[in-house]
Design a protein around this motif. Structure first.
Motif, short mmCIF file in Angstrom:
data_model
loop_
_atom_site.label_atom_id
_atom_site.label_comp_id
_atom_site.label_asym_id
_atom_site.label_seq_id
_atom_site.Cartn_x
_atom_site.Cartn_y
_atom_site.Cartn_z
N PRO A 42 -46.42 67.51 5.85
CA PRO A 42 -46.43 67.56 4.38
C PRO A 42 -45.36 68.50 3.82
CG PRO A 42 -48.66 67.77 5.21
CD PRO A 42 -47.75 67.81 6.40
N GLN A 43 -45.15 69.65 4.47
CA GLN A 43 -44.18 70.61 3.95
C GLN A 43 -42.74 70.15 4.09
OE1 GLN A 43 -46.29 71.14 6.54
NE2 GLN A 43 -45.50 72.62 8.01
N ASP A 44 -42.49 69.20 5.00
CA ASP A 44 -41.13 68.68 5.18
C ASP A 44 -40.87 67.40 4.40
OD1 ASP A 44 -40.46 70.77 6.89
OD2 ASP A 44 -41.03 69.66 8.69
N THR A 45 -41.89 66.86 3.76
CA THR A 45 -41.75 65.60 3.03
C THR A 45 -41.30 65.89 1.60
OG1 THR A 45 -43.53 64.66 4.37
CG2 THR A 45 -42.91 63.47 2.37
N GLN A 46 -40.25 65.20 1.19
CA GLN A 46 -39.67 65.37 -0.14
C GLN A 46 -39.90 64.10 -0.97
OE1 GLN A 46 -38.49 68.34 -1.01
NE2 GLN A 46 -39.00 69.00 1.07
N PHE A 74 -47.70 68.97 -0.96
CA PHE A 74 -46.94 67.72 -0.93
C PHE A 74 -47.10 66.97 -2.24
CE2 PHE A 74 -47.92 63.16 -0.23
CZ PHE A 74 -46.63 62.66 -0.14
N PHE A 75 -48.34 66.81 -2.69
CA PHE A 75 -48.58 66.10 -3.96
C PHE A 75 -48.02 66.89 -5.15
CE2 PHE A 75 -51.92 63.71 -1.61
CZ PHE A 75 -51.44 62.44 -1.88
N ASP A 76 -48.15 68.20 -5.14
CA ASP A 76 -47.60 69.01 -6.24
C ASP A 76 -46.09 68.80 -6.39
OD1 ASP A 76 -50.08 70.13 -6.79
OD2 ASP A 76 -49.67 72.01 -5.73
N ARG A 77 -45.39 68.69 -5.28
CA ARG A 77 -43.93 68.53 -5.32
C ARG A 77 -43.49 67.09 -5.57
NH1 ARG A 77 -42.10 68.83 -0.79
NH2 ARG A 77 -43.98 69.17 0.42
N CYS A 78 -44.29 66.13 -5.13
CA CYS A 78 -43.84 64.74 -5.15
C CYS A 78 -44.44 63.89 -6.27
CB CYS A 78 -44.13 64.08 -3.80
SG CYS A 78 -43.20 64.80 -2.43
N TYR A 79 -45.54 64.34 -6.86
CA TYR A 79 -46.27 63.51 -7.82
C TYR A 79 -45.38 62.98 -8.95
CZ TYR A 79 -50.18 61.94 -10.73
OH TYR A 79 -51.05 61.18 -11.47
N TYR A 80 -44.84 63.86 -9.75
CA TYR A 80 -44.07 63.40 -10.91
C TYR A 80 -42.75 62.72 -10.55
CZ TYR A 80 -47.60 65.38 -13.86
OH TYR A 80 -48.80 65.64 -14.47
N PRO A 81 -42.02 63.18 -9.52
CA PRO A 81 -40.77 62.49 -9.16
C PRO A 81 -40.97 61.04 -8.68
CG PRO A 81 -40.72 64.72 -8.31
CD PRO A 81 -42.11 64.48 -8.83
N VAL A 82 -42.17 60.70 -8.17
CA VAL A 82 -42.37 59.34 -7.67
C VAL A 82 -43.29 58.50 -8.56
CG1 VAL A 82 -42.05 60.18 -5.31
CG2 VAL A 82 -44.38 59.77 -6.15
N LEU A 83 -43.89 59.12 -9.57
CA LEU A 83 -44.93 58.49 -10.38
C LEU A 83 -44.53 57.12 -10.92
CD1 LEU A 83 -47.68 58.58 -11.84
CD2 LEU A 83 -46.56 59.87 -13.66
N GLU A 84 -43.40 57.02 -11.57
CA GLU A 84 -43.00 55.77 -12.22
C GLU A 84 -42.48 54.72 -11.23
OE1 GLU A 84 -43.67 54.98 -15.36
OE2 GLU A 84 -44.61 56.95 -15.53
N GLU A 85 -41.81 55.16 -10.18
CA GLU A 85 -41.13 54.21 -9.29
C GLU A 85 -41.99 53.69 -8.15
OE1 GLU A 85 -37.05 55.05 -8.24
OE2 GLU A 85 -37.00 56.60 -9.78
N LYS A 86 -43.08 54.37 -7.80
CA LYS A 86 -43.85 53.98 -6.62
C LYS A 86 -45.25 53.47 -6.95
CE LYS A 86 -42.12 53.80 -3.27
NZ LYS A 86 -41.13 52.81 -2.78
N GLN A 87 -45.46 53.00 -8.16
CA GLN A 87 -46.75 52.41 -8.50
C GLN A 87 -46.97 51.18 -7.62
OE1 GLN A 87 -47.16 51.86 -12.74
NE2 GLN A 87 -46.48 53.94 -13.15
#
Length: 154
Positions: A42-46, A74-87
């Protein structure tokens, strides 16, 4: 056509949880399935890793009736950057739970509902004392996700 990518994000702080991560990788890399498999902690996933994935398998421990802190990070860092594109991202989860896993499962349902990810099946909760068949269950889960991804089912 390029092979689809399955991202495995596995929190593996102990020898047994490392066995689960390796079982997931082995199942997803079944010789009859032609997809690209990437495994990360999780800590290495961007966010870029999630954006490049066609499906995601997450493994976490249950800590204090909640997901592991690094999984939450992992979710704190990735949630908003992927929200729109990975639905609609096909998603599966396994939880290594010393207790019952329900708090972790509930939190994951909340987060992934917000992300609008598509669960391929109910969370796999590996509950109680360590059992050797936990690795087989995770391997099967990963193989199922990988085969469905390759076949275009999800």
């Amino acid at each position: 056509m390029a092979a689809k990518t399955l991202l495995i994000v596995a929190h593996a702080p102990s020898p047994n949880t490392e066995k689960l991560a390796q079982a997931a990788y082995k199942g997803a890399n079944h010789p009859d399935i032609d997809i690209k498999v990437i495994i990360k902690s999780p800590q290495d996933t961007q966010p870029e890793d999630v954006l490049a994935a066609d499906a995601l398998l997450l493994g976490t421990t249950e800590n204090l009736a909640y997901m592991a802190g690094l999984t939450k990070d992992f979710f704190d860092r990735c949630y908003y950057p992927v929200l729109e594109e990975k639905q609609g991202l096909p998603f599966a989860l396994y939880i290594r739970a010393g207790q019952d896993g329900t708090g972790t499962k509930r939190a994951m349902k909340t987060i992934t509902t917000g992300l609008r990810w598509s669960w391929i099946q109910e969370a796999l909760i590996l509950q109680g004392e360590w059992q050797d068949d936990f690795t087989e269950q995770v391997e099967t889960l990963a193989m199922t996700l990988a085969a469905g991804l390759e076949a275009g089912i999800y």
